[in-house]
Scaffold this motif. Structure first.
Motif, PDB file in Angstrom:
ATOM      1  N   LYS A  34       0.613   6.790  -4.844  1.00 16.17           N
ATOM      2  CA  LYS A  34       1.426   7.254  -3.711  1.00 16.17           C
ATOM      3  C   LYS A  34       1.547   6.231  -2.585  1.00 16.17           C
ATOM      4  O   LYS A  34       2.148   6.523  -1.541  1.00 16.17           O
ATOM      5  CB  LYS A  34       0.898   8.580  -3.161  1.00 16.17           C
ATOM      6  N   SER A  35       1.013   5.023  -2.781  1.00 18.76           N
ATOM      7  CA  SER A  35       1.060   4.027  -1.704  1.00 18.76           C
ATOM      8  C   SER A  35       2.483   3.541  -1.446  1.00 18.76           C
ATOM      9  O   SER A  35       2.742   2.904  -0.416  1.00 18.76           O
ATOM     10  CB  SER A  35       0.141   2.844  -2.009  1.00 18.76           C
ATOM     11  N   HIS A  36       3.413   3.841  -2.347  1.00 14.98           N
ATOM     12  CA  HIS A  36       4.820   3.469  -2.118  1.00 14.98           C
ATOM     13  C   HIS A  36       5.418   4.250  -0.952  1.00 14.98           C
ATOM     14  O   HIS A  36       6.471   3.888  -0.429  1.00 14.98           O
ATOM     15  CB  HIS A  36       5.653   3.712  -3.376  1.00 14.98           C
ATOM     16  N   LYS A  37       4.724   5.319  -0.567  1.00 20.66           N
ATOM     17  CA  LYS A  37       5.201   6.121   0.563  1.00 20.66           C
ATOM     18  C   LYS A  37       4.822   5.498   1.905  1.00 20.66           C
ATOM     19  O   LYS A  37       5.319   5.927   2.951  1.00 20.66           O
ATOM     20  CB  LYS A  37       4.636   7.534   0.475  1.00 20.66           C
ATOM     21  N   LEU A  38       3.926   4.518   1.872  1.00 22.84           N
ATOM     22  CA  LEU A  38       3.572   3.800   3.097  1.00 22.84           C
ATOM     23  C   LEU A  38       4.758   2.938   3.512  1.00 22.84           C
ATOM     24  O   LEU A  38       5.290   2.163   2.715  1.00 22.84           O
ATOM     25  CB  LEU A  38       2.353   2.912   2.832  1.00 22.84           C
ATOM     26  N   LYS A  39       5.186   3.087   4.729  1.00 23.47           N
ATOM     27  CA  LYS A  39       6.352   2.358   5.217  1.00 23.47           C
ATOM     28  C   LYS A  39       6.169   0.854   5.049  1.00 23.47           C
ATOM     29  O   LYS A  39       5.117   0.300   5.375  1.00 23.47           O
ATOM     30  CB  LYS A  39       6.589   2.687   6.692  1.00 23.47           C
ATOM     31  N   VAL A  40       7.190   0.199   4.493  1.00 23.31           N
ATOM     32  CA  VAL A  40       7.140  -1.255   4.362  1.00 23.31           C
ATOM     33  C   VAL A  40       7.091  -1.876   5.759  1.00 23.31           C
ATOM     34  O   VAL A  40       7.933  -1.590   6.612  1.00 23.31           O
ATOM     35  CB  VAL A  40       8.366  -1.789   3.601  1.00 23.31           C
ATOM     36  N   LEU A  41       6.083  -2.688   5.990  1.00 18.67           N
ATOM     37  CA  LEU A  41       5.921  -3.347   7.282  1.00 18.67           C
ATOM     38  C   LEU A  41       6.621  -4.700   7.224  1.00 18.67           C
ATOM     39  O   LEU A  41       6.174  -5.612   6.530  1.00 18.67           O
ATOM     40  CB  LEU A  41       4.435  -3.534   7.597  1.00 18.67           C
ATOM     41  N   HIS A  42       7.715  -4.816   7.928  1.00 12.67           N
ATOM     42  CA  HIS A  42       8.452  -6.080   7.942  1.00 12.67           C
ATOM     43  C   HIS A  42       7.744  -7.087   8.842  1.00 12.67           C
ATOM     44  O   HIS A  42       6.987  -6.718   9.751  1.00 12.67           O
ATOM     45  CB  HIS A  42       9.887  -5.844   8.394  1.00 12.67           C
ATOM     46  N   SER A  43       7.995  -8.350   8.590  1.00 14.29           N
ATOM     47  CA  SER A  43       7.225  -9.396   9.259  1.00 14.29           C
ATOM     48  C   SER A  43       7.385  -9.364  10.772  1.00 14.29           C
ATOM     49  O   SER A  43       6.418  -9.589  11.502  1.00 14.29           O
ATOM     50  CB  SER A  43       7.617 -10.769   8.709  1.00 14.29           C
TER      51      SER A  43
END
Length: 318
Positions: A136-145
């Protein structure tokens, strides 16, 4: 055609957990044929390194393993788009690769438009470095640089030095810093770690581009763990390379009007859309988490090019 009930179940499982485990999915004769071709290439070209990238460019018949009426509908379901192959990797041993997400290295827009397909080519146990994922870690929002730069002064300083100083040889270091932050976020959120420590040849794992995963420690170094990975994108998706992900503003990576994307060209092999490279290094030795497919060269690693006329001809796309 896939049974509608099975399709619905798979789609729900993938959306919820970020991965699918397909047991006994590929028949033994297909695995045996694939292993024979890879082993022949290793022997003929004197390849002793663990990781081989892009072997399908030299041996297109390897794609028969994934270019099937059984697998492609599942990939299309996950991608909401026609699957197109970007690259392939073949491993002789477990990688012990640290936790990472694929979208850091090749970022898709939309974010769901890339998947990894991992295939066991021999038995996997807890001794030979099984693949692991964080459910379920795909639900963690992608943190952009640029978002990370606002809360991490060290990352911000290093990123600005590259952007304004032009020293892109430091990109690999920036990538490691991003990876360390990802691990901290995964641990703080308490996602469940799952290792696939009991797999048979032909078992398949499919994961979302934002699902954290890696390779467990190899407990018995003399044991092989033959496996293959294929990365697929939706054919209509935009693709951004490692440099763009770490240096470009978020807006450039999420806009359908962006011109910073990696320009994609396809060839077709038995009906499957396959990424076409004008120049490409087929056989490489990598240092963990520092490879950059898109710039033709690879930071901080030794590059071995096989001197074989057949490979040279295939690599030199016009």
């Amino acid at each position: 055609m896939m049974d509608p009930m099975i399709k619905t179940s798979l789609k729900e499982d993938y959306a919820e957990n970020g991965y699918l485990l397909l047991k006994n999915f590929i028949p033994k004769y297909s695995i045996d044929e694939y292993n024979f071709i890879v082993e022949r290439a290793r022997l003929n070209l004197q390849l002793t390194k663990n990781r081989i990238g892009g072997l399908h460019l030299a041996e297109p018949s390897l794609l028969d393993l994934v270019n099937t009426k059984k697998l492609l509908p599942i990939l299309q379901m996950c991608l909401d788009d026609e699957p197109s192959l970007f690259n392939s990797l073949n491993f002789e041993y477990g990688t012990s690769q640290g936790t990472h997400v694929d979208c850091q290295f090749f970022y898709p827009c939309p974010e769901h438009s890339m998947i990894g397909v991992w295939i066991a080519l021999e038995e996997v146990t807890d001794k030979n470095g099984p693949l692991f994922i964080y459910k379920k870690s795909h639900k963690l929002k992608v943190l952009h640089s640029e978002e990370l730069a606002k809360v991490n002064s060290e990352f911000n300083e290093a990123r600005n030095a590259i952007i304004h100083g032009g020293n892109k040889s430091k990109i690999a270091e920036l990538g490691v810093m991003y990876g360390d932050t990802l691990i901290d976020r995964i641990e703080s959120e308490g996602f469940e770690r799952k290792a696939f420590a009991s797999l048979n040849p032909g078992d398949v794992v499919i994961w979302h581009s934002s699902l954290a995963h890696g390779g467990s420690a190899v407990m018995n170094p003399i044991m092989t763990r033959k496996s293959a990975v294929f990365h697929f994108f939706g054919k209509s998706a935009k693709l951004f390379d490692h440099n763009a992900f770490l240096l470009e503003p978020k807006l450039e990576l999420t806009s359908t009007d962006s011109v910073k994307d990696y320009k994609r060209e396809f060839m077709h092999i038995n009906g499957l859309a396959v990424q076409k490279f004008k120049t490409f290094v087929i056989f490489c030795t990598y240092i963990q988490n520092t490879y950059l497919w898109f710039n033709v060269f690879i930071y901080s690693c030794k590059i071995t090019i096989a001197h074989n006329s057949k490979l040279k001809k295939i690599c030199q796309f016009q």
